[in-house]
Design a protein around this motif. Structure first.
Motif, mmCIF file in Angstrom:
data_model
loop_
_atom_site.group_PDB
_atom_site.id
_atom_site.type_symbol
_atom_site.label_atom_id
_atom_site.label_comp_id
_atom_site.label_asym_id
_atom_site.label_seq_id
_atom_site.Cartn_x
_atom_site.Cartn_y
_atom_site.Cartn_z
ATOM 1 N N VAL A 1 0.816 -1.207 0.000
ATOM 2 C CA VAL A 1 0.000 0.000 0.000
ATOM 3 C C VAL A 1 0.856 1.268 0.000
ATOM 4 N N LEU A 2 2.171 1.144 0.156
ATOM 5 C CA LEU A 2 3.044 2.317 0.259
ATOM 6 C C LEU A 2 2.965 3.261 -0.940
ATOM 7 N N PRO A 3 2.938 2.769 -2.190
ATOM 8 C CA PRO A 3 2.805 3.717 -3.313
ATOM 9 C C PRO A 3 1.522 4.544 -3.241
ATOM 10 N N TYR A 4 0.447 3.937 -2.759
ATOM 11 C CA TYR A 4 -0.825 4.658 -2.648
ATOM 12 C C TYR A 4 -0.763 5.682 -1.517
ATOM 13 N N LEU A 5 -0.043 5.344 -0.454
ATOM 14 C CA LEU A 5 0.168 6.303 0.630
ATOM 15 C C LEU A 5 0.919 7.534 0.107
ATOM 16 N N PHE A 6 1.914 7.299 -0.746
ATOM 17 C CA PHE A 6 2.671 8.410 -1.323
ATOM 18 C C PHE A 6 1.761 9.328 -2.142
ATOM 19 N N VAL A 7 0.826 8.754 -2.887
ATOM 20 C CA VAL A 7 -0.098 9.560 -3.694
ATOM 21 C C VAL A 7 -0.962 10.444 -2.800
ATOM 22 N N TYR A 8 -1.485 9.875 -1.722
ATOM 23 C CA TYR A 8 -2.303 10.668 -0.796
ATOM 24 C C TYR A 8 -1.483 11.814 -0.196
ATOM 25 N N LEU A 9 -0.260 11.517 0.227
ATOM 26 C CA LEU A 9 0.578 12.559 0.832
ATOM 27 C C LEU A 9 0.907 13.655 -0.178
ATOM 28 N N LEU A 10 1.185 13.262 -1.417
ATOM 29 C CA LEU A 10 1.476 14.245 -2.456
ATOM 30 C C LEU A 10 0.283 15.159 -2.690
ATOM 31 N N MET A 11 -0.920 14.577 -2.745
ATOM 32 C CA MET A 11 -2.118 15.380 -2.966
ATOM 33 C C MET A 11 -2.396 16.296 -1.773
ATOM 34 N N LEU A 12 -2.122 15.835 -0.550
ATOM 35 C CA LEU A 12 -2.312 16.687 0.627
ATOM 36 C C LEU A 12 -1.378 17.896 0.591
ATOM 37 N N LEU A 13 -0.164 17.684 0.124
ATOM 38 C CA LEU A 13 0.763 18.803 -0.022
ATOM 39 C C LEU A 13 0.270 19.791 -1.082
ATOM 40 N N VAL A 14 -0.293 19.253 -2.152
ATOM 41 C CA VAL A 14 -0.876 20.124 -3.185
ATOM 42 C C VAL A 14 -1.991 20.969 -2.581
ATOM 43 N N PHE A 15 -2.828 20.364 -1.747
ATOM 44 C CA PHE A 15 -3.945 21.094 -1.138
ATOM 45 C C PHE A 15 -3.450 22.158 -0.151
ATOM 46 N N ILE A 16 -2.284 21.944 0.456
ATOM 47 C CA ILE A 16 -1.733 22.960 1.352
ATOM 48 C C ILE A 16 -1.265 24.174 0.560
ATOM 49 N N PHE A 17 -0.570 23.926 -0.544
ATOM 50 C CA PHE A 17 -0.001 25.031 -1.305
ATOM 51 C C PHE A 17 -1.000 25.648 -2.291
ATOM 52 N N VAL A 18 -2.100 24.911 -2.596
ATOM 53 C CA VAL A 18 -3.157 25.467 -3.451
ATOM 54 C C VAL A 18 -4.489 25.282 -2.714
#
Length: 425
Positions: free
Chosen positions: A399-416
């Motif tokens: 599940v680690l690759p999917y965890l990375f996707v969620y974290l990446l999107m959360l960072l996007v939501f912080i900066f946008v």
């Protein structure tokens, strides 16, 4: 009093006491041993924690999701996703993700989404060449979409605790839910293409054109439910609580009249599971209110807000710190427990740095959803592993690759941040 509260709460958790009982018992101990306030106040706060008309939406949304699950709506949604995506690389994995998004928008529950879609998709994926742990990982990570795509039970709870409009939360949860869905599907596609280059088995699925119309007709009515709820709330036709009642009648109508797949036994099971889950959630909310009373009396939210603002008053840095906190707490507590414990305190912080509580609510729900498929208590992880007949450890690695996707999107939501406040565009 605060020390007694914290030590007793952690002690109860360490010896295996349920979270709700630990909240109530530690609150009672703190008041009894370190306060002149009568112990009767704890009982009053517990009652007040349940005495809210908006909470009526909780059992109604739970019942709507249970009715849809017992009526085997997931099978129709899987068929629709198969029709749309099955012929492409990574098709079956993307069918699982799209089906989770469809069913999540109906059930509003991550474990229910994982169980309903996983029971159909995991055996099919394994049969077509997927490793069991990979199939379970896809479904577990995609099942978290049930908490994000409205109508979402966690959005109802956050709205009640924070005072933010539940209708606004529903509307603003659509875009990030879709973005996460497409991000997960892009990952599935990339993994499939990489395996094709390595010469590994790649499933290809197709469906007869003659069946396409029937598949669309069978699933279209089910997909109308979240649309009816969101449009009805935002147009002012009915409240969030009324929309939950409409969802129940709509689910009953589809299961009994249209699809005719909801039996008397299924109806009884739906009411049983709704009663059980409602009792658990409401008892947790009640005891959390007593816990929050003690924390508020000790001015913990205000002191924590002042301490954090003294470190930095940059909203982006505050949100990054919040993300770390939410991910850690979500790893050890279920999303409802995390919301009732954290939101009263964190609202003081975001108001001090002028962060929109609507934006923060959607962000918090997404961040806590990650805990649904991460160990040690990620329920989606255990459900997926159980269906795939695997140990949790290999599924947690897959599940680690999917965890990375969620974290990446959360960072996007912080900066946008505007991506999470569509209603204000």
């Amino acid at each position: 009093m605060l020390m007694i509260l914290g030590l007793s709460f952690v002690g109860f958790l360490l010896i295996g006491v349920p979270v709700a009982v630990a909240l109530g018992a530690s609150s009672a101990l703190a008041v009894a041993l370190a306060s002149h306030v009568p112990l009767l106040v704890v009982a009053q706060k517990i009652f007040q924690g349940m005495n809210n008309f908006s909470f009526l939406a909780i059992p109604l949304f739970l019942l709507a999701g249970s009715l849809m699950a017992e009526a085997r709506i997931s099978e129709r949604l899987v068929a629709l996703a198969n029709l749309m995506l099955g012929r492409y690389p990574g098709g079956l994995a993307n069918v699982a993700t799209a089906s989770s998004a469809f069913f999540g928008s109906i059930s509003g529950s991550a474990p229910a989404t994982t169980a309903a879609v996983g029971s159909v998709m995991i055996p099919s994926m394994v049969k077509r060449g997927y490793r069991p742990q990979d199939a379970a990982a896809v479904v577990a990570a995609s099942g978290a979409l049930g908490l994000i795509i409205p109508p979402s039970l966690t959005m109802v709870i956050y709205g009640v605790i924070s005072g933010v409009s539940i209708g606004d939360l529903f509307v603003n949860g659509v875009l990030p839910g879709l973005m996460l869905t497409f991000a997960l599907m892009a990952l599935n596609y990339a993994i499939a293409k990489r395996k094709m280059r390595k010469g590994k088995n790649q499933e290809q699925i197709d469906i007869e054109k003659a069946q396409a119309g029937q598949v669309i007709r069978n699933s279209l009515l089910a997909l109308l439910m979240p649309f009816i709820i969101i449009v009805g709330i935002y147009s002012g036709a009915f409240t969030a609580t009324e929309s939950a009642a409409i969802a129940c009648f709509y689910g009953l109508f589809l299961g009994v009249v249209v699809y005719r797949t909801l039996s008397w036994k299924g109806l009884v099971n739906a009411f049983k599971s709704t009663a059980t889950n409602t009792a658990i959630i409401m008892f947790l909310m009640a005891c959390a209110n007593a816990f929050a009373y003690v924390i508020t009396a000790e001015r913990v939210p205000q002191q924590f807000a002042l301490w954090l603002v003294s470190i930095t008053n940059d909203p982006i840095m505050i949100m990054l710190l919040m993300l770390v906190l939410l991910l850690i707490v979500g790893t050890f507590l279920d999303n409802v427990s995390a919301l009732v414990l954290l939101v009263p305190t964190l609202m003081s912080i975001i108001s001090a740095v002028n962060i929109d509580p609507l934006y923060f609510g959607v962000f918090t729900i997404i961040a806590l959803a990650v805990g649904q498929f991460t160990p040690p208590v990620g329920l989606n992880l255990f459900i997926g592993a159980n269906i795939a007949k695997q140990k949790v450890e290999p599924v947690a690695l897959a599940v680690l690759p999917y965890l990375f996707v969620y974290l990446l999107m959360l960072l996007v939501f912080i900066f946008v941040p505007s991506l999470l406040v569509v209603s204000q565009w």
